[in-house]
Design a protein around this motif. Structure first.
Motif, mmCIF file in Angstrom:
data_model
loop_
_atom_site.group_PDB
_atom_site.id
_atom_site.type_symbol
_atom_site.label_atom_id
_atom_site.label_comp_id
_atom_site.label_asym_id
_atom_site.label_seq_id
_atom_site.Cartn_x
_atom_site.Cartn_y
_atom_site.Cartn_z
ATOM 1 N N PHE A 1 0.467 -0.994 0.335
ATOM 2 C CA PHE A 1 0.202 0.152 0.036
ATOM 3 C C PHE A 1 0.789 0.696 0.305
ATOM 4 C CE2 PHE A 1 -3.008 -3.070 1.425
ATOM 5 C CZ PHE A 1 -3.980 -3.062 0.670
ATOM 6 N N ASN A 2 1.654 1.502 -0.334
ATOM 7 C CA ASN A 2 3.128 2.246 -0.730
ATOM 8 C C ASN A 2 3.281 3.421 0.947
ATOM 9 O OD1 ASN A 2 3.835 1.162 -2.951
ATOM 10 N ND2 ASN A 2 1.593 2.416 -3.901
ATOM 11 N N ILE A 3 2.840 2.612 1.786
ATOM 12 C CA ILE A 3 3.100 3.202 2.871
ATOM 13 C C ILE A 3 4.929 3.093 3.715
ATOM 14 C CG2 ILE A 3 1.961 3.330 5.514
ATOM 15 C CD1 ILE A 3 -0.122 2.599 4.838
ATOM 16 N N ASP A 4 5.282 3.861 4.051
ATOM 17 C CA ASP A 4 6.703 4.388 5.135
ATOM 18 C C ASP A 4 6.795 4.203 5.978
ATOM 19 O OD1 ASP A 4 9.349 4.375 4.629
ATOM 20 O OD2 ASP A 4 9.501 6.556 4.449
ATOM 21 N N PHE A 5 6.663 2.847 6.464
ATOM 22 C CA PHE A 5 5.812 2.038 8.277
ATOM 23 C C PHE A 5 7.242 1.090 8.124
ATOM 24 C CE2 PHE A 5 4.425 1.276 11.871
ATOM 25 C CZ PHE A 5 4.804 2.247 12.606
ATOM 26 N N ASP A 6 7.634 0.915 9.564
ATOM 27 C CA ASP A 6 8.788 -0.032 9.444
ATOM 28 C C ASP A 6 7.593 -0.839 10.912
ATOM 29 O OD1 ASP A 6 9.674 -2.288 11.500
ATOM 30 O OD2 ASP A 6 11.641 -1.268 11.322
ATOM 31 N N PRO A 7 7.238 -2.193 10.586
ATOM 32 C CA PRO A 7 6.396 -2.403 11.764
ATOM 33 C C PRO A 7 6.952 -3.099 13.571
ATOM 34 C CG PRO A 7 7.128 -4.060 10.464
ATOM 35 C CD PRO A 7 7.439 -3.051 9.660
ATOM 36 N N TYR A 8 8.259 -2.507 13.105
ATOM 37 C CA TYR A 8 8.746 -2.662 14.533
ATOM 38 C C TYR A 8 8.666 -1.503 15.382
ATOM 39 C CZ TYR A 8 11.228 -7.153 13.138
ATOM 40 O OH TYR A 8 11.761 -8.383 12.872
ATOM 41 N N LEU A 9 8.506 -0.458 14.707
ATOM 42 C CA LEU A 9 7.828 1.080 15.757
ATOM 43 C C LEU A 9 6.273 0.801 16.076
ATOM 44 C CD1 LEU A 9 9.387 3.267 12.559
ATOM 45 C CD2 LEU A 9 10.680 2.298 15.203
ATOM 46 N N PHE A 10 5.534 0.113 15.045
ATOM 47 C CA PHE A 10 4.091 -0.053 15.293
ATOM 48 C C PHE A 10 3.809 0.229 17.158
ATOM 49 C CE2 PHE A 10 0.947 -2.124 17.661
ATOM 50 C CZ PHE A 10 0.083 -2.099 17.109
ATOM 51 N N PRO A 11 4.941 -0.282 18.018
ATOM 52 C CA PRO A 11 4.127 -0.371 19.618
ATOM 53 C C PRO A 11 3.794 1.138 19.903
ATOM 54 C CG PRO A 11 5.127 -2.544 19.801
ATOM 55 C CD PRO A 11 5.607 -1.791 18.096
ATOM 56 N N ILE A 12 5.109 1.581 19.826
ATOM 57 C CA ILE A 12 5.533 2.718 20.391
ATOM 58 C C ILE A 12 4.939 4.322 18.879
ATOM 59 C CG2 ILE A 12 7.457 4.895 20.193
ATOM 60 C CD1 ILE A 12 10.085 2.505 20.809
ATOM 61 N N PHE A 13 4.608 4.054 18.040
ATOM 62 C CA PHE A 13 3.905 4.955 17.953
ATOM 63 C C PHE A 13 2.728 4.765 17.815
ATOM 64 C CE2 PHE A 13 1.885 6.218 13.593
ATOM 65 C CZ PHE A 13 1.818 6.879 13.041
ATOM 66 N N LYS A 14 1.829 3.471 18.130
ATOM 67 C CA LYS A 14 0.540 3.810 18.713
ATOM 68 C C LYS A 14 0.495 4.562 20.114
ATOM 69 C CE LYS A 14 -3.087 1.441 18.583
ATOM 70 N NZ LYS A 14 -4.285 2.024 19.216
ATOM 71 N N ILE A 15 1.630 4.088 21.050
ATOM 72 C CA ILE A 15 1.903 4.825 22.365
ATOM 73 C C ILE A 15 1.373 6.371 21.851
ATOM 74 C CG2 ILE A 15 2.506 5.597 24.186
ATOM 75 C CD1 ILE A 15 1.715 2.976 24.661
ATOM 76 N N ILE A 16 2.251 6.847 20.853
ATOM 77 C CA ILE A 16 2.082 8.678 20.800
ATOM 78 C C ILE A 16 0.825 8.619 20.927
ATOM 79 C CG2 ILE A 16 3.619 10.204 19.581
ATOM 80 C CD1 ILE A 16 5.983 8.364 19.929
ATOM 81 N N ALA A 17 0.288 8.016 19.548
ATOM 82 C CA ALA A 17 -0.974 8.401 18.875
ATOM 83 C C ALA A 17 -2.172 8.138 19.332
ATOM 84 C CB ALA A 17 -1.062 7.158 17.388
ATOM 85 N N ASN A 18 -1.774 7.961 20.519
ATOM 86 C CA ASN A 18 -2.738 7.676 21.786
ATOM 87 C C ASN A 18 -2.524 8.530 22.945
ATOM 88 O OD1 ASN A 18 -4.081 4.845 20.086
ATOM 89 N ND2 ASN A 18 -3.158 3.418 21.710
#
Length: 316
Positions: free
Chosen positions: A34-51
């Motif tokens: 889907f052409n999204i520049d994102f690393d799955p390993y960054l998910f937990p921390i990115f999600k915390i910041i987003a919340n």
């Protein structure tokens, strides 16, 4: 031979690591698709910041229980991608408040439907019961090997963005779909009993003309699923039955949409309850029935279906 499987519980840590690495790799393929520049390993921390409406490094560590070096490394990667911004705390200048940047917020909007589909697919893969974690891992990896995990997620996402399913009432022109969908499902999981064949070949005689109803789910005007409300006996009792979804459209909650439609329709008819018959080996289906409020009843000895070993009831 899979050596790790042979190690049993002794190899549990390695098995979990392998599953984790596999899922991360497959998730990355989804992001790339889907052409999204994102690393799955960054998910937990990115999600915390987003919340959070601003969060500190210490708050991230307390929430996730990750090591400080791991958090720092992830934050540096998020910062390099331009997904987060740092601001000084108004009360304590030593503190840095971390928030999503405008690019981060846009990326979050792109990621949310993917996360929803990933969550749904993983739930589908892990619903069945097992007697041990090792047994559950065996089943999970068997499913990974049977069908591409990333492709399943991608198909799920695409289904979500397609035109909404519409559900329509029986027409004579749909009779062949009613037969074909149900026979395919029965042959996949069981076999076609004489009673099935009689009803499926004569839906108007056994269902429609007796005051019953047959519904069809259509996607872009193509019939992809069906279900029926069939009268039983003379007491005004109705059976929710003959639910089937096209093989290539399974896993996209079409069955659940048909289920909800039937329940709403039965309520609009003023029915006091619905019953259904199933088999315990269909663990995903039983899970969904319970989710919608069906409870188990004692099954009669002369059940209309030989394959049935569970009877359920939903009281309105």
């Amino acid at each position: 031979m899979d050596a790790l499987r042979g190690y049993g519980e002794l190899g549990l840590g390695s098995r979990l690591k392998r599953v984790s690495e596999f899922m991360m790799k497959e998730t990355q393929l989804v992001y790339n698709h889907f052409n999204i520049d994102f690393d799955p390993y960054l998910f937990p921390i990115f999600k915390i910041i987003a919340n959070k409406n601003g969060v500190t490094n210490s708050e991230i560590q307390n929430s996730l229980k990750f090591s400080q070096p791991a958090i720092t490394q992830a934050l540096n990667k998020l910062n390099d991608k331009g997904l987060i911004i740092y601001k000084g705390d108004k009360l304590d200048k030593r503190k840095k408040i971390i928030s999503l940047s405008e690019k981060g917020k846009k990326t979050l909007t792109q990621l949310k439907p993917l996360w929803k589909s990933i969550d749904e697919v993983i739930k589908e893969y892990t619903l069945e019961k097992s007697s041990s974690l090792i047994e559950h891992l065996n089943s999970l990896e068997n499913k990974f090997n049977k069908k591409s995990f990333s492709n399943t997620i991608i198909e799920n996402v695409k289904m979500e963005v397609k035109q909404d399913i519409d559900i329509v009432l029986y027409k004579e022109e749909y009779a062949t779909h009613f037969y074909d969908l149900n026979v395919e499902w029965l042959k996949t999981y069981f076999y076609v009993e004489p009673y099935d064949k009689e009803v499926l070949n004569n839906p108007e005689k056994y269902i429609i003309n007796k005051g019953g109803h047959i519904f069809f789910a259509r996607l872009n005007k193509q019939v992809v699923g069906t279900v029926a409300l069939m009268p039983i006996g003379e007491d005004g009792l109705y059976e929710l039955t003959k639910m089937a979804v096209s093989p290539k459209h399974r896993g996209h909650k079409i069955g659940q949409q048909l289920m909800q439609f039937c329940i709403d329709y039965a309520k609009s008819m003023g029915l006091p309850k619905l019953i259904l018959y199933s088999n315990r080996k269909l663990e995903n289906a039983i899970y969904i029935y319970r989710k919608y409020g069906f409870i188990e009843l004692e099954i009669e000895s002369n059940s209309p279906y030989k394959r049935s070993d569970i009877k359920m009831e939903l009281i309105f």
